[in-house]
Scaffold this motif. Sequence first.
Motif, PDB file in Angstrom:
ATOM      1  N   UNK A   1       0.868  -1.182   0.000  1.00  0.00           N
ATOM      2  CA  UNK A   1       0.000   0.000   0.000  1.00  0.00           C
ATOM      3  C   UNK A   1       0.900   1.225   0.000  1.00  0.00           C
ATOM      4  N   UNK A   2       0.775   2.050  -1.025  1.00  0.00           N
ATOM      5  CA  UNK A   2       1.570   3.267  -1.141  1.00  0.00           C
ATOM      6  C   UNK A   2       0.688   4.466  -0.831  1.00  0.00           C
ATOM      7  N   UNK A   3       1.245   5.478  -0.167  1.00  0.00           N
ATOM      8  CA  UNK A   3       0.558   6.779  -0.160  1.00  0.00           C
ATOM      9  C   UNK A   3       1.537   7.835  -0.636  1.00  0.00           C
ATOM     10  N   UNK A   4       1.012   8.764  -1.418  1.00  0.00           N
ATOM     11  CA  UNK A   4       1.798   9.889  -1.949  1.00  0.00           C
ATOM     12  C   UNK A   4       1.034  11.170  -1.645  1.00  0.00           C
ATOM     13  N   UNK A   5       1.768  12.268  -1.663  1.00  0.00           N
ATOM     14  CA  UNK A   5       1.063  13.554  -1.691  1.00  0.00           C
ATOM     15  C   UNK A   5       0.455  13.690  -3.086  1.00  0.00           C
ATOM     16  N   UNK A   6      -0.538  14.576  -3.224  1.00  0.00           N
ATOM     17  CA  UNK A   6      -1.157  14.766  -4.544  1.00  0.00           C
ATOM     18  C   UNK A   6      -0.124  15.215  -5.569  1.00  0.00           C
ATOM     19  N   UNK A   7       0.795  16.063  -5.106  1.00  0.00           N
ATOM     20  CA  UNK A   7       1.840  16.570  -5.975  1.00  0.00           C
ATOM     21  C   UNK A   7       2.753  15.423  -6.465  1.00  0.00           C
ATOM     22  N   UNK A   8       3.175  14.577  -5.513  1.00  0.00           N
ATOM     23  CA  UNK A   8       4.035  13.433  -5.854  1.00  0.00           C
ATOM     24  C   UNK A   8       3.327  12.507  -6.835  1.00  0.00           C
ATOM     25  N   UNK A   9       2.054  12.317  -6.607  1.00  0.00           N
ATOM     26  CA  UNK A   9       1.266  11.468  -7.496  1.00  0.00           C
ATOM     27  C   UNK A   9       1.298  12.005  -8.925  1.00  0.00           C
ATOM     28  N   UNK A  10       1.071  13.319  -9.051  1.00  0.00           N
ATOM     29  CA  UNK A  10       1.071  13.937 -10.390  1.00  0.00           C
ATOM     30  C   UNK A  10       2.392  13.663 -11.108  1.00  0.00           C
ATOM     31  N   UNK A  11       3.506  13.799 -10.347  1.00  0.00           N
ATOM     32  CA  UNK A  11       4.823  13.622 -10.983  1.00  0.00           C
ATOM     33  C   UNK A  11       5.093  12.173 -11.372  1.00  0.00           C
ATOM     34  N   UNK A  12       4.541  11.252 -10.611  1.00  0.00           N
ATOM     35  CA  UNK A  12       4.908   9.844 -10.824  1.00  0.00           C
ATOM     36  C   UNK A  12       3.867   9.017 -11.578  1.00  0.00           C
ATOM     37  N   UNK A  13       2.731   9.669 -11.872  1.00  0.00           N
ATOM     38  CA  UNK A  13       1.587   8.922 -12.413  1.00  0.00           C
ATOM     39  C   UNK A  13       1.954   8.003 -13.596  1.00  0.00           C
ATOM     40  N   UNK A  14       2.707   8.561 -14.565  1.00  0.00           N
ATOM     41  CA  UNK A  14       2.997   7.756 -15.759  1.00  0.00           C
ATOM     42  C   UNK A  14       3.872   6.552 -15.423  1.00  0.00           C
ATOM     43  N   UNK A  15       4.892   6.812 -14.586  1.00  0.00           N
ATOM     44  CA  UNK A  15       5.791   5.702 -14.198  1.00  0.00           C
ATOM     45  C   UNK A  15       5.007   4.633 -13.437  1.00  0.00           C
ATOM     46  N   UNK A  16       4.089   5.083 -12.594  1.00  0.00           N
ATOM     47  CA  UNK A  16       3.300   4.127 -11.806  1.00  0.00           C
ATOM     48  C   UNK A  16       2.474   3.253 -12.740  1.00  0.00           C
ATOM     49  N   UNK A  17       1.818   3.892 -13.684  1.00  0.00           N
ATOM     50  CA  UNK A  17       0.974   3.100 -14.582  1.00  0.00           C
ATOM     51  C   UNK A  17       1.798   2.134 -15.425  1.00  0.00           C
ATOM     52  N   UNK A  18       3.025   2.555 -15.810  1.00  0.00           N
ATOM     53  CA  UNK A  18       3.872   1.667 -16.616  1.00  0.00           C
ATOM     54  C   UNK A  18       4.450   0.510 -15.806  1.00  0.00           C
ATOM     55  N   UNK A  19       4.888   0.799 -14.573  1.00  0.00           N
ATOM     56  CA  UNK A  19       5.685  -0.200 -13.854  1.00  0.00           C
ATOM     57  C   UNK A  19       4.936  -0.952 -12.766  1.00  0.00           C
ATOM     58  N   UNK A  20       3.904  -0.353 -12.187  1.00  0.00           N
ATOM     59  CA  UNK A  20       3.311  -0.994 -11.019  1.00  0.00           C
ATOM     60  C   UNK A  20       1.929  -1.585 -11.260  1.00  0.00           C
ATOM     61  N   UNK A  21       1.275  -1.173 -12.277  1.00  0.00           N
ATOM     62  CA  UNK A  21      -0.092  -1.620 -12.557  1.00  0.00           C
ATOM     63  C   UNK A  21      -0.918  -1.723 -11.266  1.00  0.00           C
ATOM     64  N   UNK A  22      -1.251  -0.580 -10.642  1.00  0.00           N
ATOM     65  CA  UNK A  22      -1.971  -0.632  -9.369  1.00  0.00           C
ATOM     66  C   UNK A  22      -3.363  -1.244  -9.515  1.00  0.00           C
ATOM     67  N   UNK A  23      -3.817  -1.914  -8.435  1.00  0.00           N
ATOM     68  CA  UNK A  23      -5.172  -2.484  -8.432  1.00  0.00           C
ATOM     69  C   UNK A  23      -6.191  -1.386  -8.205  1.00  0.00           C
ATOM     70  N   UNK A  24      -5.932  -0.610  -7.179  1.00  0.00           N
ATOM     71  CA  UNK A  24      -6.903   0.387  -6.755  1.00  0.00           C
ATOM     72  C   UNK A  24      -6.165   1.674  -6.441  1.00  0.00           C
ATOM     73  N   UNK A  25      -6.667   2.759  -6.941  1.00  0.00           N
ATOM     74  CA  UNK A  25      -6.084   4.067  -6.606  1.00  0.00           C
ATOM     75  C   UNK A  25      -7.196   4.895  -6.006  1.00  0.00           C
ATOM     76  N   UNK A  26      -6.997   5.403  -4.794  1.00  0.00           N
ATOM     77  CA  UNK A  26      -8.061   6.167  -4.146  1.00  0.00           C
ATOM     78  C   UNK A  26      -7.490   7.425  -3.531  1.00  0.00           C
ATOM     79  N   UNK A  27      -8.288   8.466  -3.475  1.00  0.00           N
ATOM     80  CA  UNK A  27      -7.833   9.701  -2.834  1.00  0.00           C
ATOM     81  C   UNK A  27      -8.391   9.733  -1.428  1.00  0.00           C
ATOM     82  N   UNK A  28      -7.491   9.984  -0.464  1.00  0.00           N
ATOM     83  CA  UNK A  28      -7.948  10.087   0.923  1.00  0.00           C
ATOM     84  C   UNK A  28      -7.398  11.388   1.489  1.00  0.00           C
ATOM     85  N   UNK A  29      -8.282  12.293   1.835  1.00  0.00           N
ATOM     86  CA  UNK A  29      -7.901  13.637   2.243  1.00  0.00           C
ATOM     87  C   UNK A  29      -6.902  14.218   1.238  1.00  0.00           C
ATOM     88  N   UNK A  30      -5.662  14.574   1.693  1.00  0.00           N
ATOM     89  CA  UNK A  30      -4.732  15.166   0.726  1.00  0.00           C
ATOM     90  C   UNK A  30      -3.734  14.140   0.198  1.00  0.00           C
TER      91      UNK A  30
END
Length: 461
Positions: A342-371
Amino acid sequence: MNNCPEHAAVKVLKFGGTSVGTFDAVSRTMDIVASRTDSEVVVCVSALSKVTDLLYAISDAAASGDEEKVNGFMYELRRRHQSLAQSLLSADPVRLEKASEKINEICDTLFAVVRSTLTLGDVPDRIKAVIISNGEILSSTIICFALNSKGIRTGFADARTMIYTQGDCLCGEPCFDKIGQAVPKVVEDTFARGTAFPYEGKARDGQRNQVVITQGFIASNLQRSASVLGRGGSDYTASIIASALNASKVEIWTDVDGIQTTDPRICKGTRRIEHISYSQAARMAYLGAKVLHPMTIAPAVSRNIPVYVLNTMNPECDGTAIVPEEESKGPKGIAFKRNLYVFSFTLNGWEQLKDKINDHLRPDVVAVKEDKVVMTVDFSVNLGLFLKMAAGVTDIDLRTGKGQISVVGKNLIGIAPELESRIPALAAHSGKLLKDSELSYIVDSSSLEDTIREIHSLLFN
Ligand code: ADP
Ligand code: ASP
Ligand code: MG
């Protein structure tokens, strides 16, 4: 994929490890095949139950240089297959002798491969793929002899000559164009050959085979060396073959009465799902319902081929029909995964890493919780590369010891408040995703099973 109208009526039947594990199971399997021969049938089999685990253990023992262990496991492998052949073919000594020779030949060749790795201190993946492919070759060889002995004209097709993959040789990605050309040809040649194995020569009476038996899971890569489709991949092979042949249906024969509302191994009182849509079945499989390999549905969807999940131990049961149907409202089933990152990122970190995450990690579920963005990733993913890429970009909070429970269905948002108010583990969740078609919760692994039972009882009993 190739359109192949001449095979339009062919059915594809896949039998999993428990359906081919013992004399009784194979006998039932053969009765089921016999009952389906009103059209031509392609049978796709897994290795005998636990044999793929044994082959992985052989490979691990070889990697650690443990010759004694290798010898013990190899002995067990040979003995198990010889004794199955003996029990199935005891009334047919000629075929028994041939089957027995073939089993010895396969085991001898495998033993030579394994021995050659003993001193290397490692078994490279391409050799591991060779080793673990032998389970399906052994099971399909024995069942081919047994079907012919029972009077069902069955030809043997080697999946490695028609299922091609690229990428990771232990979890290959199918090359659909190449498969679409090879499968109709190999299957048609095998029906037309009219004998069990190529070395038996031409059939004397010129009749076609009724059945073609082949292997799930195993394949070749584009360099023609061994590859496999990943654990549980035989379901995927069956639907890939069905799609390449434009088959009338796929039947996945296993050890449960179809897809249940959740895994009957952890929850009493589960119910059979009679009908489920392609997308809901695919989502359940993807989110952990082990009854189907996660990729099974996609090739069937491409040709609108219905997929049935049926019970070899109870063939009268209608099982589950997976069809392109209108989805009914409400929950359909509960899937789960035990061990996740289970990973948590700041919203900013998520924006920067989104493409790499989709290419390399194939997440099951992505959810926003507070910030924060909370994301679950399957334990089988190789994290090293991603963590290297992410270093310095953002703070990543990474946790283990968590499981994920997902309710799949339609119009689900309305039921979430009641679930959360009645089930403490959900209220204390560290991340959730609520969608019309899916509610997913991350919970501590220690409370996973109890929570599934509570949710199941609230939704289905
Ligand atoms: P096979 O060897 O036939 O491929 P698997 O062990 O891969 O069989 O899949 C069948 C098992 O899947 C069942 O015994 C059951 O424990 C498990 N399973 C998990 N979720 C479900 C579900 N929702 N419905 C039915 N079975 C499930
Ligand atoms: N024999 C393989 C495994 O155990 C493939 C399968 O059973 O579907 O993973
Ligand atoms: Mg399976």
